[in-house]
Write an enzyme that holds these catalytic residues in place. Structure first.
Site, PDB file in Angstrom:
ATOM      1  N   ILE A 243      62.830  13.296  19.832  1.00  0.00           N
ATOM      2  CA  ILE A 243      62.962  13.393  18.294  1.00  0.00           C
ATOM      3  C   ILE A 243      62.366  12.069  17.724  1.00  0.00           C
ATOM      4  O   ILE A 243      62.097  10.847  18.427  1.00  0.00           O
ATOM      5  CB  ILE A 243      64.074  13.457  18.007  1.00  0.00           C
ATOM      6  CG1 ILE A 243      64.494  13.114  16.101  1.00  0.00           C
ATOM      7  CG2 ILE A 243      65.190  12.602  18.904  1.00  0.00           C
ATOM      8  CD1 ILE A 243      66.141  13.576  16.024  1.00  0.00           C
ATOM      9  N   SER A 244      62.170  11.888  16.481  1.00  0.00           N
ATOM     10  CA  SER A 244      60.493  10.658  16.141  1.00  0.00           C
ATOM     11  C   SER A 244      61.675   9.568  16.606  1.00  0.00           C
ATOM     12  O   SER A 244      62.541   9.427  15.637  1.00  0.00           O
ATOM     13  CB  SER A 244      59.613  10.991  15.752  1.00  0.00           C
ATOM     14  OG  SER A 244      58.669  11.883  16.053  1.00  0.00           O
TER      15      SER A 244
END
Length: 680
Positions: free
Chosen positions: A67-68
């Site tokens: 997840i960025s």
């Protein structure tokens, strides 16, 4: 006062994230800030990771993806120049977090994901949160989704070799496409493409970035199969009669069949390994910790053979350039006075000032004594970033005076010199304060001044030009590296490894055609990063860069151990301790090798003699990394990562029980000659 609920805690952290990590870094769009403040990032994470939901870091999810980092999500959404409403396409759903942010802004969002499990998971979370304007589709995202085109905005969360034409054609007139692109999977530029008319597009360069590869028909081919940067497949030898395998055998049993036992760490037979190395130009030899005697000694054994039997020209190590220059001066019997400072006198002193390294250095000096031509003597050079450890010490002294709280933060960050120790627990403790950023310019200026003074060590001889060029590179990269450590805007890991690779290439070029190098670094630097968790974080390393540059002429050798002792510290700048290494975890490569029952062996990985074993060695298991910091109490989180061993290395050295290196003491050094590299 009533205790806060979990939801209240998350909401408070979310607003702090928006203020410090996003607005504090220059994002001003109200629609972006409002959207980032509305989406519960914790909902898109596994329960075990939700504690870290609002840290300034990417976090692992399923399928080796991440997840960025919140700031990156905000930056890319901001680059789309959205004002509210419209139809948006996202390529790379991942957890679904960015799709939810887009769903807060757009009327309709279509998000595409190539992994079925991620698509299903994201769809479930988005539905549960009420994002009925977001549609998740399981498909090859590189081709877009023409059924819902045209789109007012398209964002791509992975790096491709070029902007896919299929996506450009699905933009509405005036629509914007934001995508990372680059000729290699390790480096990309974030670009914005605006469709001006039916046939005209305008492209803008936004910033340098690192993303996982964009895989699909209009991107890179799957790394699990063939792709443009993958080395050509090699012929696999058929198993001998003595090594017949069985699909029913455990992986440990198959490893035992293929292993080549080591009977003596210091003088054992390694001719078969040398045959496999062949005519390789660069041999990179790792270690699973910076404080294990057997790793140093067997690495020295391999290096002596490469120098004596294959004519290797220099040893390049994970050490500071000016400190290593004292060793180089000593081993090559150079006539000019050496530098005046004491080499490797700052934390972590034991990493190079130990009996194991001294034995190799003395051997190299004796070997060079038999070579009359000084230009042909074997050199010893440092690859690391501009006196890294000495400069860190200066930074800490400075911050201790001007901002003790920032100094504590700095010590946490410097303790994260392997990519896994920083993610997520240690990194979470190293969140940067506002005052830390305020003193950034002064600290960097102080460092550059320090370096300019220290780099006066350049010798007045034929090596002067090489030193001058390297010094210029060091100072240029110094500012970038420390600024990235402070602000988190860039990936300091990539800056450091790129610098070490560039230094290696400079040394090879200086030596001329046919020059060959041995590299000594930690496994985390010399094992191919694309075969580990580092890929999902957009990180590369020296081993990966060498494979891309030299192909099969780069030979990567990893090391591992099950248990024993190690020299390490608990925190940055703490005293060295001899610590007990915990037995390896179930589900790790180390446990597989331990269960062979063989005390020490080498295992060929580029040419595995058993097809079934070859297949299994390309599987994903945990692997351990111990740096100069070792925290057994958090070992699973801070020292293990996932890796495909046969893609990470070409050879693996296993030593089941190991012991700590023996540091050099002042008493040991009494009476040494003035030119001795380690001083007193």
């Amino acid at each position: 006062m009533a205790e806060e609920s979990d939801q209240q805690v998350y909401a408070r952290r979310r607003q702090a994230m928006v203020e410090r990590q996003i607005a504090g870094r220059g994002i001003t769009s109200s629609v972006v800030l409002d959207a980032m403040g509305s989406v519960p990032r914790e909902a898109f994470l596994p329960p075990s990771m939700r504690e870290f939901a609002y840290e300034d870091s990417p976090l692992p999810i399923n399928e080796e993806q991440t997840i960025s980092q919140p700031y990156i999500v905000a930056y890319m959404v901001d680059a789309l120049q959205l004002t509210g409403g419209g139809r948006i396409l996202e390529v790379g759903t991942g957890s679904g977090y960015a799709a939810a942010v887009l769903g807060e802004i757009g009327d309709r969002v279509v998000t595409l994901e190539r992994y079925q499990s991620l698509a299903d998971s994201a769809r479930g979370v988005l539905d549960s949160l009420g994002y009925d304007n977001v549609e998740v589709i399981y498909t090859d995202g590189t081709l877009g989704w023409s059924e819902k085109a045209p789109y007012d905005a398209i964002v791509v969360a992975a790096g491709g070799p070029e902007v896919p034409e299929s996506l450009k054609q699905q933009l509405a007139i005036g629509g914007r496409l934001v995508i990372p692109v680059g000729p290699a999977q390790t480096e990309q530029a974030l670009v914005r493409v605006t469709r001006v008319s039916e046939s005209e597009f305008r492209e803008e360069h936004l910033t340098e970035v690192r993303f996982v590869p964009l895989v699909g028909d209009a991107g890179w081919e799957d790394r699990r199969g063939n792709h443009p940067n993958k080395r050509a497949p090699v012929a696999r030898a058929a198993p001998s009669h003595a090594a017949q395998e069985s699909n029913d055998a455990t992986t440990s049993e198959l490893v035992a069949q293929a292993a080549e036992p080591i009977d003596d760490i210091d003088e054992g037979e390694i001719d078969k390994m040398l045959e496999r190395i062949g005519d390789s130009r660069v041999v990179l030899i790792g270690e699973a910790s910076h404080g294990t005697s057997e790793f140093y000694r067997f690495r020295a054994r391999i290096t002596r053979a490469l120098i004596e039997k294959k004519g290797f020209n220099f040893v390049a190590v994970e050490a500071d350039w000016p400190d290593a220059s004292r060793v180089d001066h000593y081993v090559r019997h150079r006539q000019t006075p050496p530098s005046e400072w004491t080499a490797f006198s700052r934390f972590p002193t034991w990493m190079w000032r130990n009996e194991e390294v001294r034995d190799f250095v003395d051997w190299l000096r004796e070997y060079n004594a038999g070579i009359d031509d000084a230009d042909k003597r074997v050199g010893f050079h440092g690859l690391d970033l501009y006196s890294l450890f000495t400069s860190i010490d200066a930074v800490l002294d400075y911050l201790d005076e001007v901002d003790p709280e920032a100094a504590m933060t700095a010590r946490e960050r410097y303790g994260c010199l392997t990519p896994w120790q920083a993610d997520p627990m240690t990194y979470g403790r190293a969140a940067v304060s506002g005052r830390y950023r305020e003193c950034e310019d002064d600290a960097v200026a102080m460092l550059v001044e320090l370096l300019n003074k220290r780099m006066t060590y350049t010798d007045q001889d034929g090596e002067r030009f090489l030193d001058a060029v390297q010094n210029a590179r060091l100072i240029a990269n110094a500012e970038r590296y420390y600024r990235s450590m402070y602000s988190g805007y860039s990936d300091s890991w990539n800056l450091r490894d790129q610098h070490m690779f560039d230094t290696l290439e400079s040394l090879l070029s200086h030596g001329g055609q046919g020059t060959k190098a041995v590299v000594w670094e930690h496994n985390s630097h010399i094992g191919d990063a694309s075969a580990t968790d580092m890929l999902a974080r957009g990180q590369h390393n020296v081993g990966q860069l060498c494979r891309e540059a030299y192909g099969d002429d780069a030979y990567l050798i990893g090391f591992g151990t099950h248990s024993g002792t190690v020299a390490a510290a608990t925190d940055w700048d703490d005293p060295m301790e001899v610590k007990q290494v915990r037995p390896s975890l179930e589900g790790s490569w180390e446990r597989i090798f331990h269960e062979t029952g063989i005390p020490a062996f080498t295992l060929p990985l580029r040419h595995v003699p058993l097809p079934e074993l070859d297949k299994r060695l390309h599987g994903i298991y945990l692997e351990r990394a111990i740096g100069v910091i070792y925290r057994p109490e958090t070992e699973r989180a801070s020292h293990y990562f996932k890796a495909r061993l046969a893609d990470q290395f070409d050879e693996y050295v296993w030593i089941d029980q190991t012991r700590a290196v023996t540091p050099l003491s002042s008493k040991t050094l009494e009476g040494v000659p003035e030119t001795y590299p380690f001083g007193l």
